[in-house]
Structure formats: C-alpha cells, structure tokens
Design a protein around this motif. Structure first.
Motif: not given
Ligand SMILES: Nc1ncnc2c1ncn2[C@@H]1O[C@H](COP(=O)(O)OP(=O)(O)OP(=O)(O)O)[C@@H](O)[C@H]1O
Ligand SMILES: Nc1ncnc2c1ncn2[C@@H]1O[C@H](COP(=O)(O)OP(=O)(O)OP(=O)(O)O)[C@@H](O)[C@H]1O
Ligand SMILES: [Mg+2]
Ligand SMILES: [Mg+2]
Lengths: 232, 377, 251, 329, 290
Positions: A45, A48, A50, A70-71, A74-75, A80, A82, E180, E183-187
C-alpha cells in the motif's frame, strides 16, 4: 525498476513499517513473505501511494513516487491487486475490467479478451455482477483488472488466497508467463512453496521490518533461517 | 440623563414572513426616531430592542421572556406570524406586560387567549373575511375559494361564508381548494377552480404563494375568464410590478395609498427618506402601533403597566389612516379599517396599486361582544 | 442416516437462470469433521449460506437434528446450535477484539435482553479463554478493524467458537493465514471436535489442511456433488485430481 | 471506556445545573431549562444514532407527541400537567412501536426517509386537525401555580431529565446496549451470532421515542403552548446536528451539542441580522475542524496528552535496518 | 375528460422541474453518497440569479436565454467550490458529517441570499413568446410548460446515456463503491467527485432558472424543493436517473390527480407516496436491491 529506501509508515499514531528497503529489478519477481500482521500489505500500500510513508523514498523507473496520489502512481505503470479483493460489486465483470482499462507507458497490450484467455472462468460470467462471484472468481477478477491497466509492474497481495489448488497452479503459470513477457512483480505471500515457484528474489518481513533478503538460489540454503522468521 | 424607556420587539426576520418583519421593524424604528427627535417621553428617550424569532414560537417565547426579565423592557410591540403572536401574548400575560400587536391577527388572540394587557391594531381574521363579503358586489353568486392549508385560511372561508349568508344570501361557495403553504405549482388547483366556472374566485393566498398563483393563472387565462378577489399585501404589488393583472379585487390591511393626504403623505416621505423604499402595510401599522403606545405612555405619564393599560383603554389616537383609533373594552381590538379596491396603474408609483378604493370600517364587521364572549367559553 | 446432525435433501439454489447449487444431498454425521471442497464457484459458500439461513433454498429440505430449518431466520438457527464464520471476514470493526468475542458469547447465550444489567465484565473470562486459544491475547483492546487480514480471520474463528455450538459452519477458516496460524486453527478444530464432540462442516482450499483434518470429504463441482468419502478415497479419485487438484490424472 | 469517566462529567453537570438558579438571573434559568429539555431530546436521539446506528429523521414526531399529550389531556380532559407528563412517554412509546414496526425493516438513508415520512404524516394530522389540536397556532397549556415560577419549573425539569438521562446511561452500558452497538457495526454478523436484529432495533426505537416524548411533555408547559412546529422535520434535524456536533460516540456528546445549539441560537438571534449565517458558519467550522464532535475531539486531545510516549522501534527492526544497509546491492 | 388530460399534463410539467433538480441530487446522493442538503440552496440561488440577469437584460427572450445559461453556471461554480474547499476535506469521514456540512451550507446560503437580494420576494417575467398557451382539445395549456417537458426529457435521455453507456458512468459507479481502489487503477477520483458534484449543482441551477418564471422567488423555496427532491430520489431509487424521472412524474401527476380526488390529503401527499413506496419496494421503483 522499483527502489524503496528506508520507508517508515504509520496508521495514525501506530508505527507499522520500520525502515523497509527493497529493490525489484526490471523483469523479475520479488516476493515478500511473512506471518500475519507483519506489514506485507502495508508495504504494498505504501508503494502504491495508498498509505504514504512518513519517511523514506520510493523510486519507480527512476522517478520519485512517494507522496504522489495513487492514481498518478498507477498511471506511471504500477498495477495493484489488493488483499481483500475489492471488486466493484455492482458492476458486471466486463465493466470491472472496462473501468480499469488504460494504456500506460511500457504496457503489454492487455485487453479484456486476453484477460479472459488467462481466466476462462471469467469469460463465462462476463455479464454477471461481480458481487455475486464466488470468492475465488473475485480473486481472478482483481488480477485481470490490474492487468487491464497495462502496468509495467504489478503489486500482488496474497493472490492465491481462496483459490483452489488447480487455480493456484494456473495462476503460477500465468505469473511466470507474465514475467517472461517482461512484467515486473512484487508479491506478498504466506506460502513458501508459491514463493519458491515464482520469485527471483525473496524478502522476509517480521514486525514491520525486513529481516531477511536473498536470491532464489539462496532459498534452499537459508530455509532454516527463513523458517525461523515465519514462526513466532 | 434619564434612563431610556425600553421597547421589546420579537419578530420573524428569518423565514417566509421575513419581508413583513423588516417593514415592521422599520416602521417602529421610524416612529421611535421621530419621538426621540422631539425629546422623547417624560424626558426619556425610547430604545428599541429587536429579536429574531425565526418563525419559531418557542424562540418567540424565549426572546420575549429574556427581553422582560434580563433586558427589563418596559413594553412589548407585536411580532409577525400569528403562531409567534400567540406565544408572545402568553408571555405578556404571565408577566403582565402591555403588548401592542401590529401584524398577528388570528381571532384566538382576541378570543380565548385574550388578557387585559393585550392590544391590537390589526384587523382580525374575522373582520377581514367579513369585510371581503361585505364589500363584494351582490352580482357574484357562485364563488370558489382557494387558500393555503392552514388555520387562518380555514377560518377565513368560514367567516366569509357566514357573513355572505347575511349580506348576500343567494351567493354560494361552490368549490374550495387548499394548496399547502409554499406550494410551487398551482396549475392543478387552477384547472380545478376554472372547471367549476365560478362568478368569482376568493383567494386567501398571500406573499410568494399569491405571486406564483397569479403568474401561473395568467397563462390559463383565469383573469379573463372570471373575477378574482384576493387578500393583497403591498409587498405582492411591489414584487409583481407590471406583471400584476388589472382588475383584480384586492383587499388590503393598511395600504399607504389608501389614505390620501395628511399624516400619511408625511410618513411616506419620511419613510422613503430613511429607507429608500415605499412603506408596506406592515410599516404603516407598526408606525401607528408605536405612536399609539407612546401616546398611551405620555397620557399615563408613567411606565407603570397598569397606568399605561388604563391609558390605552381610553385612548383616542389620530393615526396615519385618518379617523380616531380607540380600543373597545371586551377584546382591546382597535377600530381599524380595511380596504377593498381594484388593481390598476398609478402613474406615481413603479408598481400597480388599487383604484376605486372602498374603506370598510371596523364597526361594520367586527364580532359583537357577545360573539367574543361566546368564543372564550 | 440416523445419526446425521445435518442433513440436506435435494437442495438447489438458482440465481435467475443460473444454477449455483443443484440437487445436493449431504449428511453430516454427529461428531465428524466434514470438509466441503471443490473448484472456485462450485457452490460451497452458497450451500453453507443456505444452511445458516442467509439464503432460502430454491428447492429441497435442510434438517438439523431431525428438524427442518428451512425458512428460519439466521438468529434462530444460531440458537438451534449452528455457528458460522464467513469467507470474507465479518467482524465488528470498531469494537475491540475482546468485545467482539464477548458480544458473540452474550448473544449466543441470550444475555443481551436486559435493558439495565451492566455489560461490563460479562463473560470476560470466557472471552479471554477463547482469545488465548487463538493466541490473540495480546490484541485484546485493539479495534478489530485495525487488525491485519490474517488476524481478523482468527478473530472471526474465535467468534464462531463462542458459545459452544453443536455444529460449526466454517467458510475457508484458514485462508489468508500464515502456515503457523493455520496449524493453530486446525489444531483447535481437532481439539473441540475430539473433546466436546462439536461437529464441523468446513470449506477450504488448503488441501494439506483438508486431508489431514477432515474425517470425510464431499467434493462439489458446478453445483452438484462430484464424490464423497474418506480422504484417501477422495484424493485418489481421478476426477477430483483433474478438476480440483489440477494434477494430471496419469501423474 | 470506564464508567467513571463517563459518569463524572454527568455528575459535575448535575451539580452545576442544581446550583444554577443561585448564580444567574431568571432569563438564564429559563434558557437553562430550554437546554435541559433539548438535551434530553438529543440524548434520546443518540440512543438510536450513536448506539444503534439508526439515523432517524423523524424523531421530532415523538417529541411533539409528548408535548401534545400534555396539552390535549389538559385542555380536553382537564388532566393536570404532572400526570400528563407521565402519560407522554406511553403515548409516544406506543406510537413509536407502531411506526417502528415498519421503519426498522429498512436501513440507512431509507430508514431515515421512512421515519421522516411517518413523522411528516403525523405532523400534517396535528397541524390540520383544528378542532382537536388547535391547528397551526397551537394548543395552550397552563401550568399550575406551583410550577409557574421559573425556578420551580426548572427544578422540576432538572429532576425529570436527570432520571431519564440516568436511565439512558444504564441502557448504554447494559448488555442490551452492547447488542445495539454490535448491530450498528455489522447487523449481518450480529444476526449470525443469534441476535434478532429487528427486535433489538425496534426496542431501541420505542425507548428513544418514549424518552423524546418525555422531553416534549416538558416543553409544552414551559412554552405554555404545544405547537405543530415541534413535530416538523426541521425539528427532527436539530438532534441530528446537536449530536454530531457534540460527538456521536461520547455519552455526553448530545448534551454538549444541545448546550451549544440552544445558546448559539439564542445569541445569534439576539445579536445579528443574519442569524442563520452565523449559526451555519459555526457548525461548518465544527464539522471541518472537530472531526469527532466537540466531546470526541476533547477526549482525544486529553488522551494524547496523558498517553505515555509510544514504544519506539521494536528491537529487531532496528537491527534489521542496519543489516539492510549492508546488504544493499 | 380533457380536464383530466390537462390536469395530467400540468402534473407532468411540474414533475419535469422536479426531475431536473432531483436528477442532480440523485447523482450526488446516489453516486457520491452525499446527502446534499445544499441542493435546494443551489436551486434557490439560481432563481435569484435569474431574477438579476433578467432585470439587467430586460424581460424578453434574450434575458431569459441569458439567465438559462448564466444561472446554472454560477451555481455549478458554487458547487465546485463547495466540493473542493469543504466536502473534499471530510470525504473520508462518516457520511453523517457530509449531511451536517451541507446543512450548514443551506443556512449560510439562506442568509447569504438575504444579504445580496434582501428579504423581499421577487418575480421574473416570462418572455413574450412563451407567455401564452397552446390549445389541447380546446383547453389552453401554457406553452412554457411544453418547453419544460421537452427540456426535461432531453436531460433525462442525456444523463441516462452518460451513466449507463459510457465508461465515465461506470467509473463513477465503481468509485462510489470503492474510491480508493478506483484511484489505484489510475483514475483521478477527487476530480471525478468534483465533476459529479458540479454537474449535480448545475442541474439544480437549471431547475431553478427554469422554475423562476413560473413561480415566485422567495426565501424558503430551498426548503420545499429539497424535501421533494429527496422524496423523488428515494421513490425512484437512489442513483437511478430514470427512477428520478419516474418518481418526479409520479409525484407530479398523482398530486395533480390527487387533489381532484382527495383534496384534504394534498399537504401530506408526498409523504403518503413515500411511505407506500418504501414499504412495498424499499429500494425505490427503479432501484436495485442491495
Ligand atoms: N487501518 C489500520 N489502523 C491501524 N493499524 C493497522 C491498520 N491496518 C493494519 N494495521 C496494523 O498494521 C500491521 C501490519 O498490517 P498488514 O495488513 O500490513 O499485515 P500483513 O503482513 O499484510 O498481514 P496479513 O498476512 O494478515 O494480511 C498490523 O499489526 C495491523 O494490525
Ligand atoms: N447472488 C448471486 N447471484 C448470482 N450468482 C451467484 C450469486 N451468489 C453466488 N453466485 C454464483 O454461484 C456460484 C457459486 O458460488 P459460491 O460462492 O457458492 O462458490 P464457492 O464454491 O464458495 O467458490 P469459492 O471457492 O471461490 O469461494 C458462483 O458461480 C457464483 O458466481
Ligand atoms: Mg495482508
Ligand atoms: Mg466460497
């Protein structure tokens, strides 16, 4: 690919990670082993974004990512998975994948169709609401979902939890084949056997700190040491 | 330096009746400013303390009590909404404080809730409803009613109907509609009213409800199809401006333009100079209420409650609206008039006013002492 | 058939057009540890959920101690003597660990009905004993929601143990646990079964645990029973090896 | 949390309130009386929200019913105030039972909206049944002479409210209260532990309704009037705001919230032309900066001050870190 | 018979305004789980802005069109500011807190409106072109209401397509369930939330601007619209735009018909409908069962 340097992470006032440092080289898989509650999930986490670290730095592809939301992480190409699945219960399987779809730098050309090839069980239920999937099906979905973002590195938190032995085998193979394609991975796991199959590099955590680090080749030699960290 | 005479005003500066409260506060303030400019009463200045009861009776009670017990006000002047009026009157009764009401007009105030320290210069709900029946042409036989679904309006239609039976026995109320207060959409009611094809529609809508109704009724051609008679406040005329249709029968409490010349013109000018606005009915009554109270204090030459009460009981006050205001013994209802006219353009004002104004005197329509006493049973 | 505590006869569950469980019959004998295994999505959780009263079966009978429990609400089924744990942990996140267990004990014993009797200290000792059993005595006062996933799972297990049920339905009780905790839970299951005669019906994907713990195993596949029997026999079954264990039949 | 810690502020408060009439003027005593009643109303509400996790948006119905019970008994049957106040919780409780039977079937916002709807239905009956309830201008009540002095009625209220809050204190700490807390956290899990969730929720709803009824029954003699606005939905919003501002989790949270609101309302409506603005701004600041309500935040601050410094790095972690340094590639 | 038809049509037109406002609320409430009490305030502010704009631009068509553009935009900006400066800060706390935060905003806005526009109530004229009425089977029906019905339907269709068919809509629904994770998927989830809130506010503003020429503009209109909007959202099913449309029409039409049949119930009508729906179909007419 990923370099973590002396991370300290807190939940509120509780200090959970203590100077965790780890490195994952491009195209390899690293595995974090450890008992319950030692901080494996927290490490992932933290990477990432988080639960951002209070101290320490994280470099991903040579760029600082600690402190980024986090976004953004990710980009940059970090996927991730979980630990408690967290599928979007009210969306269909297909839509779960659609939401995650993203072309990222250095991706591997994942599409829903390819994901279904790896997990045929999902193909069968593509229109079912994800909340109605069985536990194991949900687990597959989260992995497929992470792949849809076309990450160049994947963080997997106990990916085999709740999977039947046959699925575990499928997953192991999938991971190995992803690795062959060049995907970098950091996996948290409980299970030595699984780790031994997929990991090139092994970290063992205890009480919030890394207490052992070794190559796959060292594992057998150090089995006793590793084992000693996995019991109280 | 003598300590000032304190006047307490609890009113609803918050909520749907806030505009009226504002006019009221301004009216009282203006009166006090004039009195103080003339040297006050018995060498003492007047001081006004205003509290916002937010249209909540319980807050009205708290504030009125606080004004009496902490601020030690000498007299109370009336609140805004009737429900708060009821609450304020109860406190005045408990502490035996003279209170002059200038907006609340539920008949219960002079009826079951009456107490000797209470005085009102507002035409009561009964008086207004009867005045409307009294003033209508006898040619209207079939009458439809629309009014907000609350007590005053239910009472209005009752008193109106009773009086109609006396003055125009052939007329009948054929249709009644009760939209809720604050109803944004009157179209269902409009179509209902029209479908009963009445000679006249009597409305007890007011304020923003009346405005919404008029605007929506216009597109249905209601005002061409039937005569419309309504309770009307100056605020409504001002808000609608040129959108107000001509030829509506309006009933008003105390319109400044209802009384020509004399004190009223001076008042309008003074009000305009101070607030840059044309006064509303509420400002007129509030001003009168304050002046009347001041005259009572002067006459009693004391701030003793009983002395002032006695002085008010025998007062002869020449107010803005012409004539002499007195209170009758049975209920301390002031003999105030109400007005009935037809909407039309006035060149001097930026909004429509009433033309052909009829002034209906209180003694024609107020309940007899027997009626009042019967209600207190 | 006579000494079956739990008996399912022709139980089915359909979700719209989808058949999650088809015509399942199953007897769990008194005092046995019975494992329910099968590939993901075979219908195991659905089956347990029907027994616990969470889902009404579309068809079939479920008998507990000879009495039909179909249609009973969950809380009555609990009082009949059936406790359950969830595959996806379900605890009281803001209550402390010990309160979680205490409330489980109090509820099970019907001691929550008093409006004024203070709750403080009620069944404290029993709760402590349970938590010691699962080695959680160090976490007593932590909010349960802060526990790591594996620890939550253990807490969940302790709650299912509370109040000495006759039959325990455990849905993957050791998933997500480290090997050490796993063996701890397994040992407890064996122990309560041996000493108190508690009947256990559980699902699990850890085959070592299944084969070492269960007296009997039922294998489900696509909603129906594939086979049933002693661990050794099940393990040897070629269909099981192919469909579930993923071992090539010839290996 | 130890019971002493929760009881201590209550006792201090009780002592202060008992001494109050000797310290301040009549108007302030009246305001304090208002506060006591409001506090009981908010406390009864928090049995639902804080303890059982049920956000009722129709709690004013029971408050208003309490007020009208006293007023109706008085004006229709000539029953004096005190028996009226005893009857109020019964009437409110029975009504809560009838409404609760339906509303506890729903959860979350749906529960809130259904309770709101029922309350509004009762409101419309009360405000439009002129012949019985006196309609929107209310129904008068006259307290007997011995209760008329401000101080007398104040002590009367203080006694009744203290008893009721004492009751709530016991309930909160009871096994029943513990079951409600569990249901609040995870109703599904609670059911699988053997709790009949609906019945517990219904019991809480009835109890809260009855106590709100007591609060209401104290209100109408104070105002010498029962008003329909006591049942209106905005009145239902009051305890929600007070409780959240004071602190849902803390027992005395709603009391603190009630004190703040009664005082604040009074002050802003006395001194500003824009009372809503001032009031809203204060609430806004509270929400933004006191995440656990006033009491919760103060408690947290207190605990942190008294907490011993947390144990630092575990021994072997430090050692592990050192080892890390050496083994870095 | 035409009476009934006209009655129904006027119910529909009223329902449309309600729908436009409630659709914004159902987005905010259903998608973001924020029980946004300030929604009524948005409506009110838009109505007052409409008053100012039409006064400055004169009563005619240009003024009307200008207000239709400007008022919703002003309110959308207000909504965006509220989301970014206030709501975002308490996003991770219990939903109750958003409720009181937005409640506090309603109070502040109510007095803010008083400060800017005073306590008087106001009226906005309709443009000449829309002043009259068309004839339906010989009975007049205001042309402005026809416009309302058309705009309402267009909005319904557009929103529905956006939510059900587009990736944006799906992402939104996913974000509600687990922000959350999304968000972790890039949004960029905060941006998404702001977007939705702004859109919701814009819809409330549009409703306010459209309603202004039909009713009166007064302090307190926020109060009545908010309760009705919540009722519509619940009756239709939280988060469902089509549900909001159905709910608004049901309320509009039943009310129009209801006062012919049982006039005494008018005051409680909406709550009777709410009780009935919640008891018989708790998830709302078109809502999904949880
Ligand atoms: N939200 C939280 N608040 C406070 N403490 C937490 C929180 N989440 C986790 N912890 C604590 O942080 C520590 C590490 O937890 P983490 O979830 O990282 O463990 P883990 O190694 O993943 O364990 P598991 O194998 O059980 O998943 C644990 O002691 C846990 O109790
Ligand atoms: N409410 C539902 N609606 C539709 N399908 C459902 C529902 N609940 C479960 N299913 C389906 O029923 C099948 C059986 O699910 P179940 O959870 O019982 O599997 P399981 O055997 O427990 O699997 P696992 O080992 O992965 O937990 C799955 O295919 C699942 O998708
Ligand atoms: Mg973990
Ligand atoms: Mg399962």
């Amino acid at each position: 690919m990923l370099e973590c340097d002396r991370l300290h992470t807190y939940y509120g006032a509780a200090h959970v990670l203590f100077a965790v440092s780890l490195n994952v080289a491009p195209g390899t898989a690293a595995c974090i082993l450890g008992r319950n509650g030692v901080g494996k999930s927290t490490t992932l986490r933290t990477v990432m974004g988080l639960t951002p670290p209070r101290e320490g730095s994280i470099l991903f592809k040579g760029r600082r990512i600690d402190g980024l939301p986090a976004y953004k992480v990710a980009r940059m190409g970090l996927g991730y998975v979980p630990e408690d699945r967290r599928v979007f219960a009210e969306l269909s399987v297909e839509d779960n994948l659609l939401v995650a779809e993203r072309q990222a730098e250095g991706g591997f050309g994942w599409t829903a169709e390819r994901a279904f090839e790896v997990f045929p069980a999902l193909q069968e239920f593509r229109t079912r609401l994800a909340g109605f999937l069985s536990g194991g099906q949900q687990q597959m979905l989260t992995i497929a979902r992470a792949l849809m973002g076309n990450p160049s590195m994947l963080l997997l938190d106990e990916p085999t939890e709740g999977l039947s032995p046959v699925m575990v085998k499928t997953l192991e193979e999938a991971i190995l084949s992803l690795k062959r394609e060049g995907l970098t991975m950091l996996v948290a796991a409980q299970d030595m056997h699984f780790a031994a199959k997929v990991a090139d590099h092994l970290y063992v955590m205890n009480r919030g700190a890394i207490v052992y680090e070794g190559q796959r080749a060292d594992m057998e030699r150090d089995a006793a040491v590793i084992q000693s960290h996995l019991v109280v | 330096q003598q300590p000032p005479i304190k006047i307490g005003l609890t009113t609803d500066l918050t909520g749907i009746a806030a505009a009226y409260a504002r006019g009221q506060v301004n009216g009282v303030e203006l009166a006090i400013a004039e009195i103080n400019a003339a040297g006050g009463i018995m060498g003492r200045k007047l001081e006004l303390l205003v509290r916002d009861s937010q249209l909540r009776p319980e807050l009205g009670t708290s504030h009125t009590r606080d004004l009496i017990t902490r601020e030690k006000v000498d007299f109370l002047i009336g609140p805004d909404a009737s429900s708060v009026g009821v609450a304020v009157s109860a406190v005045a009764k408990q502490y035996k404080k003279v209170v002059v009401m200038t907006i609340p007009n539920t008949p219960r105030l002079v009826g079951e809730l009456y107490h000797p320290h209470f005085f009102t210069i507002v035409p009561s709900g009964t008086m207004l409803a009867r005045a409307m029946a009294e003033g209508l042409d006898k040619k209207y036989k079939s009458i439809a009613f629309i009014g907000g679904d609350y007590e005053a309006s239910h009472q209005a239609v009752k008193y109106f109907g009773d009086w109609l039976a006396k003055v125009n026995p052939e007329a009948k109320i054929t249709n009644t509609q009760w939209p809720k207060l604050g109803e944004p959409d009157f179209t269902p009611y409009i179509t209902q009213l029209l479908s009963s094809k009445p000679d006249l529609i009597f409305s007890y809508l007011w304020g923003s409800d009346l405005i919404a109704f008029i605007k929506q009724a216009k597109s249905y051609g209601l005002f061409e199809r039937t005569k419309f008679a309504t309770l009307l406040f100056l605020d409504d005329l001002r808000a609608l401006g040129s959108e107000m249709p001509d030829g509506i029968l309006g009933q008003m409490y105390a319109p400044p333009f209802g009384t020509k010349g004399g004190k009223m013109d001076t008042f309008i000018q003074a009000f305009n100079a101070k607030y840059n606005a044309y006064p509303s009915d509420w400002a007129v009554m509030a001003y009168d209420g304050m002046m009347l109270l001041a005259q009572g204090i002067k006459a009693a030459n004391s701030v003793d409650q009983e002395a002032v009460r006695t002085a008010l009981e025998g007062i002869k006050y020449e107010g803005l609206q012409g004539g002499v205001t007195t209170f009758r013994e049975v209920d301390h209802q002031g003999n105030v008039p109400s007005f009935l006219g037809v909407t039309g353009k006035d060149d001097k004002l930026p909004f429509k006013t009433l033309v052909d104004i009829k002034r209906i005197e209180a003694d024609k329509v107020w309940p007899t002492p027997q009626e009042i006493l019967a209600e207190r049973k | 058939m006579t000494d079956a505590v739990l008996e399912l006869r022709g139980v089915s569950k359909t979700f719209g057009p989808f058949k999650a469980v088809t015509d399942m019959s199953l007897s769990v004998l008194k005092g046995e540890i019975h494992a329910l295994i099968g590939p993901n999505g075979a219908g195991k959780s659905t089956l347990l959920n029907m027994v616990a009263g969470g889902l009404p079966p579309s068809a079939g009978e479920i008998l507990f101690a000879g009495r039909s429990i179909v249609g009973l609400p969950p809380h009555q089924i609990v009082h009949a003597g059936i406790a359950r744990s969830f595959q996806i942990t379900s605890i009281f996140p803001k209550l402390s660990v010990i309160e979680n267990v205490r409330i489980a004990l109090m509820a099970r014993q019907g001691r929550c009905r008093s409006l004024f009797a203070p709750a403080a200290g009620v069944m404290q000792d029993d709760a402590l004993a349970l938590l010691e059993q699962v080695h959680m005595e160090r976490d007593l006062d932590r909010p349960a929601g802060e526990l790591a996933a594996g620890d939550r799972k253990r807490l969940e297990f302790a709650m299912a143990l509370a109040g000495a049920p006759e039959l325990m339905l455990l849905d993957e009780p050791t998933a997500g646990m480290s090997p050490e905790e796993r063996s701890l839970v397994t040992a407890i299951i064996r122990k309560i079964n041996a000493t108190r005669g508690v009947t256990v019906l559980f699902t699990e994907h850890d085959i070592d645990m299944v084969f070492s713990t269960a007296h009997r195993i039922t294998v489900m596949h696509q909603g129906s029973k594939l086979t049933e029997g002693e661990p050794a026999a099940v393990r040897a079954n070629p269909r099981v090896r192919e469909l579930y264990l993923g071992e090539a039949a010839h290996a | 949390m130890g019971w002493r810690r929760e009881a201590a502020p209550l006792l201090v408060l009780l002592a202060t309130m008992a001494a109050l009439p000797f310290l301040v003027g009549e108007s302030d005593v009246y305001l304090a009386n208002d506060f006591l009643i409001t506090a009981l109303f908010a406390m009864s509400f928090n049995l639902l929200l804080g303890q059982a996790g049920m956000l009722s948006f129709g709690h004013a119905a029971f408050y208003g019913l309490g007020a009208y019970t006293v007023a109706l008994l008085y004006s229709k049957l000539g029953v004096p105030i005190v028996p009226g106040i005893l009857a109020a919780p019964l009437v409110a409780g029975v009504m809560a039972l009838a409404i609760g039977f339906f509303v506890v079937r729903l959860e979350g916002m749906y529960f809130a909206m259904l309770s709101l709807s029922f309350a509004q239905l009762i409101f419309s009956v009360v405000s439009s049944w002129y012949s019985f309830t006196g309609g929107d201008n209310g129904l008068p009540v006259s307290p007997p002479d011995w209760l008329l002095p401000t101080n007398a009625y104040y002590y009367f209220t203080l006694a009744v409210v203290s008893v009721c809050i004492g009751l709530l204190f016991l309930v909160r700490r009871s096994t029943f209260g513990a079951a409600l807390a569990a249901i609040r956290e995870n109703p599904q899990r609670a059911a699988y532990l053997g709790l009949n969730v609906r019945v517990y929720q219904l019991a809480a709803f009835v109890l809260a309704g009855a106590l709100a009824g007591v609060a209401g029954s104290l209100r109408s003699p104070l105002q010498q009037m029962a008003f329909p606005s006591l049942l209106y939905w905005t009145q239902s919003a009051d305890p929600v705001l007070m409780t959240l501002a004071g602190g849902v989790g803390a027992f005395i949270g709603p009391i603190v919230g009630a004190a703040l609101f009664v005082l604040l309302t009074f002050v802003v409506t006395s001194h500003t032309d824009y009372p809503l603005f001032a009031f809203g701004a204060v609430v806004l600041v509270l929400v933004l900066f006191l995440p656990k309500g006033i009491v919760g935040t103060v408690e947290g601050w207190w605990d942190r001050r008294r907490a011993k410094p947390a144990p630092a790095t575990p021994p072997q972690a430090a050692h592990a870190a050192a080892q890390q340094e050496g083994s870095r590639p | 018979m035409t009476d009934v038809l006209i009655q129904i049509l006027s119910g529909v037109s009223r329902g449309m305004v309600l729908f436009i406002v409630a659709s914004g609320l159902t987005l905010i409430f259903g998608v973001l789980r924020v029980a946004n009490f300030a929604h009524g305030s948005f409506y009110m502010v838009a109505a007052f802005v409409t008053y100012t704009v039409t006064r400055m631009a004169g009563g005619g068509m240009p003024g009307f069109l200008a207000s239709l553009v400007i008022a919703p935009l002003c309110v959308a900006a207000l909504g965006a500011a509220i989301e970014m400066l206030l709501l975002r800060r308490i996003q991770h706390r219990d939903h109750f807190y958003q409720l009181i935060l937005t409640f506090a905003i309603t109070l502040i806005v109510a007095d803010g409106v008083k400060m800017i526009w005073g306590r008087d109530y106001r009226s906005v004229p309709r443009p000449q072109l829309l002043e009259g009425s068309i004839s339906i089977f010989g009975s007049p029906f205001p042309s402005y209401y026809v416009l309302l019905i058309v705009i309402g339907l267009v909005i319904a269709l557009a929103l529905r397509l956006m939510l059900e068919r587009t990736r944006f809509g799906k992402t939104l629904r996913a974000a509600v369930a687990d922000g959350e994770m999304v968000g972790a998927l890039g949004v960029n989830v905060p941006l998404l939330y702001t977007g939705v809130f702004t859109l919701g506010a814009w819809l409330a503003g549009l409703g306010g601007a459209l309603a202004a020429p039909v009713g009166s503009i007064a302090i307190g209109i926020d109060n009545s619209i908010i309760i009705e909007s919540f009722a519509v959202v619940i009756i239709g099913g939280v988060g469902s735009v089509s549900g909001a449309l159905v709910g608004a029409l049901v309320i509009g039409v039943l009310q129009a018909i209801g006062i012919m049949v049982a006039p005494r119930l008018a005051i409680a009508f909406i709550f009777i409908a709410l009780c009935a729906v919640l008891l018989l179909r708790p998830q709302g007419l078109l809502g999904r069962r949880a």
